[in-house]
Design a protein around this motif. Sequence first.
Motif, PDB file in Angstrom:
ATOM      1  N   PRO A  53      17.042  14.862 -13.437  1.00 34.12           N
ATOM      2  CA  PRO A  53      16.503  14.071 -14.547  1.00 34.12           C
ATOM      3  C   PRO A  53      17.619  13.631 -15.498  1.00 34.12           C
ATOM      4  O   PRO A  53      18.577  14.369 -15.729  1.00 34.12           O
TER       5      PRO A  53
ATOM      6  N   ASN B  12      17.853  13.305  -7.673  1.00 37.04           N
ATOM      7  CA  ASN B  12      16.657  13.869  -8.318  1.00 37.04           C
ATOM      8  C   ASN B  12      16.912  14.541  -9.661  1.00 37.04           C
ATOM      9  O   ASN B  12      15.995  15.082 -10.255  1.00 37.04           O
TER      10      ASN B  12
ATOM     11  N   ARG C 252      23.287   7.893 -10.109  1.00 40.78           N
ATOM     12  CA  ARG C 252      22.232   7.586  -9.139  1.00 40.78           C
ATOM     13  C   ARG C 252      22.777   7.093  -7.793  1.00 40.78           C
ATOM     14  O   ARG C 252      22.068   7.158  -6.792  1.00 40.78           O
TER      15      ARG C 252
ATOM     16  N   THR D 293      15.230   8.870 -16.663  1.00 41.43           N
ATOM     17  CA  THR D 293      13.925   9.510 -16.568  1.00 41.43           C
ATOM     18  C   THR D 293      13.141   9.380 -17.862  1.00 41.43           C
ATOM     19  O   THR D 293      11.916   9.303 -17.851  1.00 41.43           O
TER      20      THR D 293
ATOM     21  N   VAL E  69      10.544  16.850 -18.244  1.00 41.57           N
ATOM     22  CA  VAL E  69      11.330  16.465 -17.058  1.00 41.57           C
ATOM     23  C   VAL E  69      11.857  17.648 -16.249  1.00 41.57           C
ATOM     24  O   VAL E  69      12.194  17.492 -15.082  1.00 41.57           O
TER      25      VAL E  69
ATOM     26  N   ARG F 170      15.734   2.374 -17.523  1.00 39.96           N
ATOM     27  CA  ARG F 170      14.785   2.772 -16.469  1.00 39.96           C
ATOM     28  C   ARG F 170      15.213   2.217 -15.113  1.00 39.96           C
ATOM     29  O   ARG F 170      15.183   2.917 -14.107  1.00 39.96           O
TER      30      ARG F 170
END
Length: 121
Positions: free
Chosen positions: A78, A76, A69, A100, A119, A95
């Motif tokens: 998943p 973006n 991340r 996801t 997802v 989370r």
Amino acid sequence: MAQTIMTVDDSPSMRMLLRAALGKMGYTIIEAEDGIDAMEKLSNNRPDLLITDINMPRMDGFGLIESVRQDDSWRNMPILVLTTETSDEKKQRARIAGATGWIVKPFSPDKLAAAIRRVLH
């Protein structure tokens, strides 16, 4: 063209089960044995989805999710957590890190397919 899923798990038998299930669903699979291995493979591959275990040596699933991340090019993508862990605290931590979704082992191919559809599509 088939969508690509990276699976990250330190258990060879779990990687084999995922390869069999995902292969039957028509996905291309990239396998990694822990978070460090996954980060190295991500530098040369563009999976559509990442499925990771939590408890692994070298870099666990939380560290992997956080590392992924931090890279804008993966913001973006998943990420599904596939683990034996069931505590709400660990789900919340995943989370917050950027996961996801969450699937508990042992998984059924149908539940896995449903989670992937949610997802990816």
